[in-house]
Design a protein around this motif. Structure first.
Motif, PDB file in Angstrom:
ATOM      1  N   PHE A 130       0.846  -1.137  -0.066  1.00 37.76           N
ATOM      2  CA  PHE A 130       0.091   0.004  -0.065  1.00 37.76           C
ATOM      3  C   PHE A 130       0.867   1.202  -0.129  1.00 37.76           C
ATOM      4  O   PHE A 130       1.810   1.313   0.736  1.00 37.76           O
ATOM      5  CB  PHE A 130      -1.203  -0.016   1.229  1.00 37.76           C
ATOM      6  N   ALA A 131       0.644   2.203  -0.724  1.00 41.73           N
ATOM      7  CA  ALA A 131       1.381   3.450  -0.835  1.00 41.73           C
ATOM      8  C   ALA A 131       0.274   4.603  -0.593  1.00 41.73           C
ATOM      9  O   ALA A 131      -0.750   4.665  -1.306  1.00 41.73           O
ATOM     10  CB  ALA A 131       1.886   3.724  -2.253  1.00 41.73           C
ATOM     11  N   VAL A 132       0.588   5.469   0.434  1.00 42.86           N
ATOM     12  CA  VAL A 132      -0.593   6.144   1.020  1.00 42.86           C
ATOM     13  C   VAL A 132       0.110   7.750   1.127  1.00 42.86           C
ATOM     14  O   VAL A 132       1.297   7.823   1.612  1.00 42.86           O
ATOM     15  CB  VAL A 132      -0.994   5.852   2.485  1.00 42.86           C
ATOM     16  N   LEU A 133      -0.580   8.566   0.407  1.00 39.61           N
ATOM     17  CA  LEU A 133      -0.031  10.084   0.569  1.00 39.61           C
ATOM     18  C   LEU A 133      -0.964  10.973   1.091  1.00 39.61           C
ATOM     19  O   LEU A 133      -2.150  10.941   0.840  1.00 39.61           O
ATOM     20  CB  LEU A 133       0.334  10.680  -0.799  1.00 39.61           C
ATOM     21  N   ILE A 134      -0.625  11.582   2.165  1.00 41.31           N
ATOM     22  CA  ILE A 134      -1.479  12.364   3.097  1.00 41.31           C
ATOM     23  C   ILE A 134      -1.180  13.861   3.285  1.00 41.31           C
ATOM     24  O   ILE A 134       0.248  14.084   3.333  1.00 41.31           O
ATOM     25  CB  ILE A 134      -1.611  12.000   4.551  1.00 41.31           C
ATOM     26  N   GLU A 135      -2.122  14.661   3.246  1.00 43.01           N
ATOM     27  CA  GLU A 135      -1.755  16.129   3.523  1.00 43.01           C
ATOM     28  C   GLU A 135      -1.332  16.346   4.450  1.00 43.01           C
ATOM     29  O   GLU A 135      -2.026  15.973   5.738  1.00 43.01           O
ATOM     30  CB  GLU A 135      -3.038  17.111   2.839  1.00 43.01           C
ATOM     31  N   GLU A 136      -0.248  17.087   5.051  1.00 39.21           N
ATOM     32  CA  GLU A 136       0.096  17.306   6.431  1.00 39.21           C
ATOM     33  C   GLU A 136      -1.086  18.122   7.026  1.00 39.21           C
ATOM     34  O   GLU A 136      -1.302  17.882   8.436  1.00 39.21           O
ATOM     35  CB  GLU A 136       1.260  18.401   6.299  1.00 39.21           C
ATOM     36  N   ALA A 137      -1.988  18.853   6.468  1.00 44.39           N
ATOM     37  CA  ALA A 137      -2.901  19.812   7.090  1.00 44.39           C
ATOM     38  C   ALA A 137      -4.038  18.735   7.591  1.00 44.39           C
ATOM     39  O   ALA A 137      -4.694  19.070   8.900  1.00 44.39           O
ATOM     40  CB  ALA A 137      -3.822  20.631   6.208  1.00 44.39           C
ATOM     41  N   VAL A 138      -4.195  17.505   6.972  1.00 43.62           N
ATOM     42  CA  VAL A 138      -4.999  16.458   7.614  1.00 43.62           C
ATOM     43  C   VAL A 138      -4.748  16.112   9.003  1.00 43.62           C
ATOM     44  O   VAL A 138      -5.491  15.934   9.971  1.00 43.62           O
ATOM     45  CB  VAL A 138      -5.337  15.508   6.568  1.00 43.62           C
ATOM     46  N   LEU A 139      -3.308  16.032   9.147  1.00 47.56           N
ATOM     47  CA  LEU A 139      -2.710  15.565  10.378  1.00 47.56           C
ATOM     48  C   LEU A 139      -2.843  16.662  11.420  1.00 47.56           C
ATOM     49  O   LEU A 139      -2.853  16.361  12.608  1.00 47.56           O
ATOM     50  CB  LEU A 139      -1.478  15.087  10.233  1.00 47.56           C
ATOM     51  N   ARG A 140      -3.052  17.838  11.076  1.00 45.82           N
ATOM     52  CA  ARG A 140      -2.924  18.943  12.096  1.00 45.82           C
ATOM     53  C   ARG A 140      -4.464  19.448  12.293  1.00 45.82           C
ATOM     54  O   ARG A 140      -4.624  20.032  13.265  1.00 45.82           O
ATOM     55  CB  ARG A 140      -2.043  20.314  11.494  1.00 45.82           C
ATOM     56  N   ASN A 141      -5.423  18.752  11.574  1.00 38.80           N
ATOM     57  CA  ASN A 141      -6.780  19.188  12.122  1.00 38.80           C
ATOM     58  C   ASN A 141      -7.046  18.433  13.304  1.00 38.80           C
ATOM     59  O   ASN A 141      -6.813  17.325  13.477  1.00 38.80           O
ATOM     60  CB  ASN A 141      -7.754  18.801  10.835  1.00 38.80           C
ATOM     61  N   VAL A 142      -7.661  19.066  14.392  1.00 37.46           N
ATOM     62  CA  VAL A 142      -7.938  18.545  15.606  1.00 37.46           C
ATOM     63  C   VAL A 142      -9.355  17.907  15.754  1.00 37.46           C
ATOM     64  O   VAL A 142     -10.271  18.622  15.586  1.00 37.46           O
ATOM     65  CB  VAL A 142      -7.827  19.552  16.869  1.00 37.46           C
ATOM     66  N   MET A 143      -9.314  16.801  15.690  1.00 41.82           N
ATOM     67  CA  MET A 143     -10.617  15.936  15.576  1.00 41.82           C
ATOM     68  C   MET A 143     -11.038  15.245  17.121  1.00 41.82           C
ATOM     69  O   MET A 143     -11.763  14.328  17.283  1.00 41.82           O
ATOM     70  CB  MET A 143     -10.678  15.016  14.823  1.00 41.82           C
ATOM     71  N   GLY A 144     -10.326  15.651  18.214  1.00 39.99           N
ATOM     72  CA  GLY A 144     -10.375  14.870  19.423  1.00 39.99           C
ATOM     73  C   GLY A 144      -9.685  15.613  20.450  1.00 39.99           C
ATOM     74  O   GLY A 144      -8.908  16.833  20.144  1.00 39.99           O
ATOM     75  N   ASP A 145      -9.437  15.075  21.741  1.00 39.67           N
ATOM     76  CA  ASP A 145      -8.543  15.563  22.642  1.00 39.67           C
ATOM     77  C   ASP A 145      -7.145  15.349  22.368  1.00 39.67           C
ATOM     78  O   ASP A 145      -6.825  14.599  21.227  1.00 39.67           O
ATOM     79  CB  ASP A 145      -9.097  15.445  23.908  1.00 39.67           C
ATOM     80  N   THR A 146      -6.219  15.722  23.309  1.00 43.34           N
ATOM     81  CA  THR A 146      -4.764  15.254  23.065  1.00 43.34           C
ATOM     82  C   THR A 146      -4.490  13.637  23.147  1.00 43.34           C
ATOM     83  O   THR A 146      -3.666  13.326  22.244  1.00 43.34           O
ATOM     84  CB  THR A 146      -3.939  15.953  24.117  1.00 43.34           C
ATOM     85  N   ASP A 147      -5.163  12.948  23.848  1.00 41.27           N
ATOM     86  CA  ASP A 147      -5.204  11.499  23.771  1.00 41.27           C
ATOM     87  C   ASP A 147      -5.495  10.927  22.465  1.00 41.27           C
ATOM     88  O   ASP A 147      -4.836  10.097  22.195  1.00 41.27           O
ATOM     89  CB  ASP A 147      -5.647  10.771  24.885  1.00 41.27           C
ATOM     90  N   VAL A 148      -6.555  11.505  21.859  1.00 39.73           N
ATOM     91  CA  VAL A 148      -7.134  10.982  20.704  1.00 39.73           C
ATOM     92  C   VAL A 148      -5.949  11.253  19.567  1.00 39.73           C
ATOM     93  O   VAL A 148      -5.917  10.295  18.598  1.00 39.73           O
ATOM     94  CB  VAL A 148      -8.417  11.591  20.382  1.00 39.73           C
ATOM     95  N   MET A 149      -5.817  12.474  19.535  1.00 42.09           N
ATOM     96  CA  MET A 149      -4.869  12.910  18.314  1.00 42.09           C
ATOM     97  C   MET A 149      -3.473  12.381  18.390  1.00 42.09           C
ATOM     98  O   MET A 149      -3.000  11.718  17.630  1.00 42.09           O
ATOM     99  CB  MET A 149      -4.594  14.383  18.364  1.00 42.09           C
ATOM    100  N   ALA A 150      -2.979  12.070  19.697  1.00 42.19           N
ATOM    101  CA  ALA A 150      -1.748  11.260  20.022  1.00 42.19           C
ATOM    102  C   ALA A 150      -1.999   9.735  19.580  1.00 42.19           C
ATOM    103  O   ALA A 150      -1.033   9.244  18.817  1.00 42.19           O
ATOM    104  CB  ALA A 150      -1.340  11.374  21.400  1.00 42.19           C
ATOM    105  N   GLY A 151      -2.868   9.339  19.840  1.00 39.89           N
ATOM    106  CA  GLY A 151      -3.316   7.814  19.387  1.00 39.89           C
ATOM    107  C   GLY A 151      -3.403   7.762  17.803  1.00 39.89           C
ATOM    108  O   GLY A 151      -2.884   6.877  17.282  1.00 39.89           O
ATOM    109  N   GLN A 152      -3.917   8.762  17.282  1.00 38.45           N
ATOM    110  CA  GLN A 152      -4.083   8.665  15.596  1.00 38.45           C
ATOM    111  C   GLN A 152      -2.863   8.685  15.141  1.00 38.45           C
ATOM    112  O   GLN A 152      -2.282   8.002  14.263  1.00 38.45           O
ATOM    113  CB  GLN A 152      -4.755   9.528  15.305  1.00 38.45           C
TER     114      GLN A 152
END
Length: 204
Positions: A130-152
């Motif tokens: 599998f080859a996956v390319l992701i926008e950095e902005a997607v990773l920086r969008n906050v979709m939960g608290d600190t624990d959720v984001m760290a887990g993702q």
């Protein structure tokens, strides 16, 4: 924040290996997902029977064309008012009550979990890559608290170490003049390419 994932001079991060890429076949949908898609197909048939294009229906309802596309592709669930407008503009008001009743899609949590687990198994199959390319902005969008984001982020780092996975990040500082971030696409081996446009889907 993205420790362990390299950033290249071109703005695209990736692992150093040059392995050939073979993406997996699309997984099966859960019953709930299939019901949403089938409902969208039904609405599309009603529109086509009325002789309306997606743009014409959107204009008559006061919507964007992308809303019609996402409803027909099962990406967005319509409201009861949306269905009343849809049926009225397609001269199918006799179907309004049945359409609204059909909004009660199956609550298939168990099926959705099963499908997700089947997808995860694909990542561990030796005959798939599998080859996956992701926008950095997607990773920086906050979709939960600190624990959720760290887990993702932690999960992304974990799967990026699998032999079957190459994960790349297109960073925020990359020159996007010739490639604006508008569309998503998926490549399934040499069999099919799916592109999600603002106004609809393309399959090739």
């Amino acid at each position: 924040m993205l420790s362990g994932i390299e950033r290249s001079r071109t703005g695209i991060t990736n692992r150093a290996d040059k392995r050939p890429v073979t993406l997996a076949d699309p997984p099966a949908f859960s019953n709930a997902q299939k019901a949403k898609r089938d409902f969208g197909v039904r609405l599309g048939e009603i529109r086509k029977t009325a002789g309306l294009t997606g743009l014409a229906l959107a204009s008559s309802c006061g919507w964007s064309e992308s809303k019609v596309s996402r409803i027909e592709n099962g990406k967005t669930a319509p409201s009861a008012e949306d269905l009343r407008l849809w049926a009225a503009q397609c001269e199918a008001s006799d179907q309004t009550a049945d359409l609204i009743a059909s909004l009660e899609l199956p609550d298939d949590v168990e099926g959705a979990v099963k499908v997700r687990n089947e997808r995860l198994k694909l990542l561990h199959q030796k005959d798939r890559t599998f080859a996956v390319l992701i926008e950095e902005a997607v990773l920086r969008n906050v979709m939960g608290d600190t624990d959720v984001m760290a887990g993702q982020l932690g999960y992304l780092l974990t799967i990026s170490e699998l032999p079957s996975v190459s994960l790349g990040i297109l960073h925020l500082g990359a020159d996007r003049t010739s490639m604006p971030p508008v569309e998503d696409f998926w490549i399934f081996d040499e069999a099919q390419v799916n592109v999600e446009l603002i106004s609809g889907w393309l399959n090739g």
